[in-house]
Design an enzyme around this catalytic site. Structure first.
Site, PDB file in Angstrom:
ATOM      1  CB  ALA A   1      -0.897   0.012   1.229  1.00  0.00           C
ATOM      2  CE  LYS A   2       5.398   4.901  -0.205  1.00  0.00           C
ATOM      3  NZ  LYS A   2       6.537   4.087   0.243  1.00  0.00           N
ATOM      4  N   GLY A   3       0.477   5.799   0.750  1.00  0.00           N
ATOM      5  CA  GLY A   3      -0.420   6.927   0.927  1.00  0.00           C
ATOM      6  C   GLY A   3       0.369   8.212   0.855  1.00  0.00           C
TER       7      GLY A   3
END
Ligand code: NAD
Length: 438
Positions: free
Chosen positions: A123-125
């Protein structure tokens, strides 16, 4: 309070803010997937599935600034593939943050977690902002509002954020506190990279740099080279490069050059890192420029990359070794400390020239390995001493290097291709075992 127009995406990247990967990242991430898919003879439908993230969330964040104005910021959380476990990936604050970049970085996290065999998906944000222009209180309000906005996706069994470019342990403490407040229960294991006094893990701060040295030493061992006869140049003297330089020195290597944004320093007999640290502690800007020592010479960042060393560790920015300078690299091997420090063109040039490259998804995975240990400790409510963390990091990194190296030998491919083949193979296997719902 007046409502002003969104500033999201407008500010130009500021020099003092760590720069972030540029466009092309998604193409690079997909190219790596394609190489692995072909080598694995992956079912085309599964291949297609893996090109897309499972879930992308865009959030718009109203934040009250210190002067009473309301500003709107845009943020993202992207979950690429959760087949192997809860999602894991950092939160980035930078003017260049975009949905496309976040998708690419989430995909890379899926491969990184799988290479080191962690039970996590990628994931990444991030939030599009210029943190250099925000005060501490504005950053805190922005972080808390962003956390509220992505809260439905986050949790110890769902998705576990961590720091990335321009975020740190303080940011994670605010996120953890916000999640705990919303839930009315301690949310320790919902975020990693927290301060040690707040459920963080010992050894997390140096884990990425330590991991780089561990895999590099395995590479030397396989090649029958001795650490004592190994020279190392490190570009970037921040969280990653600094810890890596110290780990190499502890292992007996000669660290002959280091550089930061202000330039570098070279000493063929090896730098005295303790002396360098004393200088940095007193330097008003904390930068290397101006450091002098007997036998040491000031060098540019470009020169550092072209030094005749055994190991070159680019640990600063993306794209530092590219079509322009790859022909001038004289290292025996390049160990990617940063994410994407080689362009695809440079990668092909170095491969043609017989220069070994240890890819980022393996070399800099030490951070996520210790993030996993932090998550385990938080869930157990039982904290380990540093020695236990170091041993677990060492075990996982050496195992991952051996796995990747074995695939490279068996298939006669580069370590980068081997890492991708191993990672994509593991993820594809998990998807097959689960089956497609419903
Ligand atoms: P950092 O901000 O702590 O350090 C960056 C370093 O690079 C600083 O020393 C800075 O002066 C230097 N630098 C900036 N511009 C430069 C230039 N033009 N030439 C030479 N040096 C320059 O960042 P970090 O956490 O050490 O991250 C470095 C890289 O490693 C990034 O690509 C990051 O995505 C990657 N990475 C970090 C971690 C982690 O745990 N921190 C984990 C995996 C990957």
């Amino acid at each position: 309070m007046s409502i002003v127009k969104s500033v999201s995406g407008n500010p130009a990247p500021a020099a003092a803010v760590v720069s972030a990967p540029v466009a092309g990242h998604l193409a690079d991430a997909r190219a790596l997937l394609d190489v692995a898919a072909e080598a694995l003879d992956l079912d085309p439908e599964l291949h297609e599935l893996l090109t897309r993230p499972e879930r992308s969330l865009t959030v718009n964040l109203p934040v009250v600034m210190d002067d009473g104005r309301l500003e709107m910021f845009t943020g993202f959380r992207v979950q690429h593939c959760g087949a192997r476990g809860p999602f894991k990936g950092g939160i980035r604050y930078h003017p260049s943050v975009s949905l496309e970049e976040t998708v690419a970085l989430a995909m890379v996290m899926t491969w990184k977690c799988a290479v080191v065999d962690l039970p996590f998906g990628g994931a990444k944000g991030g939030v599009r902002c210029d943190p250099r222009r925000l005060s501490r209180t504005e950053l805190e309000r922005l972080t808390r509002r962003y956390t509220l906005a992505i809260h439905p996706l986050i949790g110890p069994q769902r998705d576990v954020p961590a720091p990335d470019v321009n975020t740190d342990a303080r940011t994670m403490a605010w996120m953890m506190d916000t999640l705990s407040t919303i839930e009315g229960a301690s949310a320790l294991a919902s975020v990693t990279g927290k301060p040690v006094g707040l459920g963080g893990s010992l050894g997390r701060a140096s884990a990425t740099g330590d991991g780089i040295a561990i895999v590099a030493l395995e590479l030397l061992r396989e090649a029958g080279r001795r650490p004592e006869a190994t020279s190392v140049a490190v570009q970037g003297f921040g969280k990653v490069g600094r810890a890596a330089a110290h780990a190499f020195a502890r292992a007996g290597c000669r660290v002959v050059a280091v550089a930061d944004v202000s330039g570098g320093v070279h000493r063929a007999e090896g730098l005295d890192l303790a002396d360098l640290e004393r200088y940095l502690a007193e330097a008003p800007n904390g930068l290397l420029a101006g450091y002098t020592a007997p036998g040491a010479e000031a060098i540019s960042n470009e020169t550092l990359l072209e030094l005749p060393v055994d190991l070159l560790v680019p640990a600063a920015l993306e794209g530092q070794i590219n079509g322009e300078n790859a022909d001038r690299v004289r290292a025996w091997a390049v160990v990617e400390g940063a994410n994407g420090p080689l362009t695809r063109e440079a990668d092909a040039i170095l491969a043609r020239r017989g220069i070994t490259v240890v890819p980022d998804i393996l070399a800099n995975a030490g951070g996520v390995v210790v993030s996993h240990l932090e998550w385990v400790q938080d869930r157990q409510g039982l904290f380990w001493d540093e020695q236990r963390v170091d041993e677990a990091l060492h075990h996982r990194m050496t195992k991952a290097f051996a796995d990747v190296s074995a695939v490279a030998r068996e298939r006669n491919v580069t370590l980068r291709e081997a890492a991708a083949i191993l990672a994509v193979g593991r993820v594809a296997e998990a998807i097959r075992l689960r089956g497609i719902y419903p």
